[in-house]
Design a protein around this motif. Structure first.
Motif, PDB file in Angstrom:
ATOM      1  N   GLU A   9       0.825  -1.200   0.000  1.00  0.00           N
ATOM      2  CA  GLU A   9       0.000   0.000   0.000  1.00  0.00           C
ATOM      3  C   GLU A   9       0.871   1.267   0.000  1.00  0.00           C
ATOM      4  O   GLU A   9       0.694   2.147  -0.839  1.00  0.00           O
ATOM      5  CB  GLU A   9      -0.928  -0.034   1.220  1.00  0.00           C
ATOM      6  N   VAL A  10       1.805   1.333   0.934  1.00  0.00           N
ATOM      7  CA  VAL A  10       2.580   2.580   1.031  1.00  0.00           C
ATOM      8  C   VAL A  10       3.497   2.796  -0.165  1.00  0.00           C
ATOM      9  O   VAL A  10       3.886   3.925  -0.454  1.00  0.00           O
ATOM     10  CB  VAL A  10       3.410   2.685   2.343  1.00  0.00           C
TER      11      VAL A  10
ATOM     12  N   THR B 114       0.976   3.985  -3.635  1.00  0.00           N
ATOM     13  CA  THR B 114       0.009   5.089  -3.667  1.00  0.00           C
ATOM     14  C   THR B 114       0.514   6.317  -2.930  1.00  0.00           C
ATOM     15  O   THR B 114      -0.184   6.881  -2.091  1.00  0.00           O
ATOM     16  CB  THR B 114      -1.338   4.680  -3.044  1.00  0.00           C
ATOM     17  N   ILE B 115       1.729   6.719  -3.194  1.00  0.00           N
ATOM     18  CA  ILE B 115       2.235   7.899  -2.500  1.00  0.00           C
ATOM     19  C   ILE B 115       1.651   9.137  -3.184  1.00  0.00           C
ATOM     20  O   ILE B 115       2.049   9.486  -4.301  1.00  0.00           O
ATOM     21  CB  ILE B 115       3.773   7.926  -2.476  1.00  0.00           C
TER      22      ILE B 115
ATOM     23  N   ILE C 264      -9.093   1.011  -3.170  1.00  0.00           N
ATOM     24  CA  ILE C 264      -9.346   1.638  -1.874  1.00  0.00           C
ATOM     25  C   ILE C 264      -8.449   1.047  -0.793  1.00  0.00           C
ATOM     26  O   ILE C 264      -8.265  -0.175  -0.700  1.00  0.00           O
ATOM     27  CB  ILE C 264     -10.848   1.552  -1.450  1.00  0.00           C
ATOM     28  N   HIS C 265      -7.852   1.943  -0.024  1.00  0.00           N
ATOM     29  CA  HIS C 265      -7.164   1.560   1.207  1.00  0.00           C
ATOM     30  C   HIS C 265      -7.923   2.222   2.340  1.00  0.00           C
ATOM     31  O   HIS C 265      -8.216   3.411   2.275  1.00  0.00           O
ATOM     32  CB  HIS C 265      -5.708   2.040   1.201  1.00  0.00           C
TER      33      HIS C 265
ATOM     34  N   PHE D 140      -5.430  -0.832   8.470  1.00  0.00           N
ATOM     35  CA  PHE D 140      -4.563  -2.012   8.508  1.00  0.00           C
ATOM     36  C   PHE D 140      -5.371  -3.309   8.595  1.00  0.00           C
ATOM     37  O   PHE D 140      -5.085  -4.286   7.916  1.00  0.00           O
ATOM     38  CB  PHE D 140      -3.637  -1.865   9.726  1.00  0.00           C
TER      39      PHE D 140
END
Lengths: 324, 392
Positions: A59-60, A63-64, A75-76, A79
């Motif tokens: 995720e990190v 999609t920065i 979609i995030h 956690f």
């Protein structure tokens, strides 16, 4: 129907498979290969993927803001809740389809990706809820056996003897002392599910399982062995090799469980000792230099042998006997 | 459409569930928790009987309820949930995310004490813990207001200049389980008022893919928060428009605050929720005795109606604030907000802070009378937190 490799190659050539180049994952990371494999098959089968991600490396690194490596809806949320989030997305789809607000013929694939922390540990309840309720979402676990995103901490997926910062190999303790949690059995115990393991070194087996999972009439789960070159301390060209060793040492057996019916999908003629898998990685180096290393290796060897025997026995007794 | 109302005696839970039935959201995800449970029970019955075409997700926790509602709303569906106390606390992390993603979710919150020790009765500690989450917070005095606000909240949440989630607070047991006459509006009138949701950047639009919830670091996060602050400020502009339309449609007028016998009042009591009914009763008694007393009920707690308070409370002799929650080591939350608003007025009233009703402790007319008497006798100390109905 087995995947046609030629057609798949054309799909891959398009690059429009959902995740694009330009993400910031480490070279050699298993996660983006996992995503690509899943997306390629989804595209190949004519699905429109909608993706949810648990917080983690994948995720990190993809999609920065203001950039994104995703060319499909994504979609995030947090956690521990990708399964619940995608339950909501999938339910919204059914609600809007029933009200005629979504074209009937559009074939969506709802896919959730999570690491082992978000799946085995903090997200387990949310995952269980999603499966029990029967949401048609494919959950893909990329299992790198620890909290690699926050810098190599133990998870319940970490194998014994692996050197992590929250269970380090020290003067007294040999790193993590517990065995790895068996997530596939936990998922399979929901009984209404298709659950399988996959490895990057066995793409044909991987592809077949993604196809089965996406076409399965209900929730599905794919556990992918996903090396982390950084904290496992292996070279970034060893990802596939390590995956292969994991399969060949019975450490990561390839199998599937469809509504309680077990099928071992790869049966190597000869197995290598699990020690070879450990020796190939820096994360076990400190363990291997300890006087009690043999005990831990023996324990792990005994465990993988017994699990393998058990899997073969389950395959035999569950043959053609779906539990639901 | 004819405005033929049906007047029925119902609990607050039934009133809210009926508002949800009329709104007919696409998705409702919920987990039972006392005293919210009857709302989801009523609604599950509507789903089971096919009265609504809503997809219900009976989730395994409130955390997943809010997570699923975020997913459904981002997908482009009108989505709702309801909760109380520890359930709201379990949602907490995702409550912030819902607001940050600007998702127009409506959530009735049946107010209950936030443990521990465990207590299932009414106070406002649950709502106050979400005060800074970025949700609009409305407080109902009656079952009618709980019903009306649930309908009105949909419009407020979905307004393009707002796009923020709304909590409709109603007092646990007192309203949720207390039976009162409620005027139900016709289904078609409610449906017409709430209209169709116009989703923004829905996930199910695969032709126009967007990334929801990216990693937002120090180079953009601050600006995004600023946008959220502006959306909240826009509520002050948008709410009166929606309230006016609500009044035209249903005949009931709502505003940020409700004044009661305020015109010539020297001593004014400020409170949230159902206690306002008891306050009004005491005011009537005190008025008969010749005291110039009044009340200012807060309908909207977030955004806080500072301008209205300043306008209406400037120049009063005293302002008494009743809080059904505390802030340990600081002033009670409503008192703090009122006091801070009144710092800027030309003629500051004397102020008194009264905490009451924690964990469902009764608030009686004599308690309210006592607080008013303190004000009338000039015995208020701004720095002193006093308690009503507490054994000491």
């Amino acid at each position: 129907m087995p995947v046609n490799i030629k057609q798949l190659a054309q799909e891959f050539d398009k690059k429009e498979i959902g995740i694009t180049q330009g993400h910031r994952l480490c070279p050699g990371c298993g996660a983006p290969i996992t995503v690509k494999f899943v997306m390629m098959i989804a595209r190949h089968l004519g699905y429109e993927p909608v993706v949810g991600l648990a917080t983690g490396c994948l995720e990190v690194s993809t999609t920065i803001y203001p950039y994104t490596a995703w060319s499909v809806p994504y979609i995030h949320n947090a956690f521990e809740n990708v399964a619940a989030t995608m339950s909501g997305v999938e339910t919204a789809y059914r609600a809007l389809k029933n009200k005629g607000k979504i074209p009937e013929d559009k074939k969506y694939a709802f896919i959730a990706f999570g690491g082992d922390g978000g799946t085995y540990d903090i997200g387990l309840q949310s995952l269980s809820g999603k499966i029990e309720r029967g949401h048609k979402v494919l959950y893909v676990l990329y299992d790198n056996e620890g909290y690699m995103n926050t810098g190599n901490q133990r998870s319940s997926s970490t194998p014994p003897g692996s050197d992590t910062t929250t269970a380090p190999v020290g003067k007294k303790l040999p790193g993590k002392v517990q065995l790895k949690k068996n997530i596939v059995e936990i998922v399979a115990a929901h009984e209404n599910v298709y659950a399988a393991t996959a490895a990057l070194s066995e793409p044909m087996d991987f592809f077949a399982k993604v196809e089965k999972a996406l076409n399965f009439d209900g929730p599905s789960f794919l556990a992918v062995f996903s090396p982390c070159v950084r904290f496992w301390r292996v070279n970034d060209d060893k990802t596939v090799e390590i995956s292969k060793l994991a399969v060949e040492t019975k450490y990561w057996p390839l199998y599937e469980v469809e509504r309680g019916v077990y099928r071992v999908t790869r049966k190597p003629r000869q197995f290598k000792p699990v020690e070879e898998f450990l020796k190939a990685q820096g994360r076990f180096r400190r363990l291997l230099s300890r006087p009690d290393a043999k005990e831990i290796i023996d324990e792990l060897q005994e465990y993988v042998d017994r699990r393998w025997e058990r899997l073969l026995a389950l395959e035999e007794v569950t043959k053609d006997k779906p539990i639901r | 459409m004819e405005r033929v109302v049906e007047r029925v005696a119902v609990t607050g839970a039934e009133a809210v569930a009926n508002a949800m039935r009329q709104i007919e959201p696409d998705v409702v995800a919920a987990y039972p928790i006392t005293p919210q449970t009857p709302i989801v029970e009523y609604f599950a019955r509507f789903v089971a009987d096919g009265v609504v075409r809503t997809e219900m997700i009976p989730v395994e926790s409130e955390h997943s309820a809010m997570s699923a509602v975020v997913g459904a709303a981002a997908a482009g569906a009108r989505a709702m949930t309801a909760t109380s106390a520890n359930g709201l606390a379990l949602m907490h992390e995702i409550v912030y995310i819902a607001a940050s993603y600007r998702l127009p979710i409506v959530m009735p919150v049946v107010n209950r004490a936030l443990s521990g020790p465990i207590n299932i009765h009414c106070d406002h500690s649950d709502a106050m813990a979400e005060r800074d989450s970025g949700w609009i917070q409305l407080f109902a005095e009656t079952n009618q207001e709980a019903y009306d606000f649930t309908i009105l909240a949909v419009r407020l949440a979905e307004h393009p200049d707002v796009r923020l989630p709304v909590m409709v607070n109603l007092d646990g047991f007192i309203l949720s389980h207390g039976v009162e006459p409620v005027e139900f509006y016709p289904d078609d009138l409610v449906k017409k008022f709430v209209g169709e949701l116009k989703p923004m950047y829905p996930l199910l639009d695969t032709e126009h893919p967007v990334t929801w919830g990216p990693l937002d670091l120090y180079d953009y996060y601050f600006e995004h928060k600023r946008q959220q602050i502006e959306a909240m400020e826009n509520v002050k502009k948008v709410f009166p428009e929606i309230a006016r339309e609500f009044e035209e449609t249903f005949g009931r007028r709502y505003w940020f605050v409700e004044p009661y016998k305020l015109d010539d009042a020297e001593h004014v009591m400020v409170a949230l929720g159902s206690t306002n009914s008891t306050i009004k009763y005491v005011i009537d008694e005190l008025r008969e005795e010749g005291h110039k007393v009044g009340a200012l009920k807060i309908w909207m707690f977030r955004p806080f109606p500072k301008e209205q308070l300043q306008e209406l409370l400037n120049g009063r002799k005293s302002v008494i604030v009743l809080d059904r929650a505390v802030s340990f080591g600081a002033e009670a939350p409503l008192y703090e907000a009122v006091k801070s608003s009144l710092y800027e007025v030309a003629a500051r009233p004397s102020l008194g802070s009264y905490v009451y009703g924690l964990g469902g402790r009764d608030i009686k007319p004599e308690h309210i009378r006592k607080a008013f008497e303190d004000a009338i006798n000039g015995n208020l100390i701004a720095d002193e937190q006093r308690y009503l109905g507490l054994r000491e």
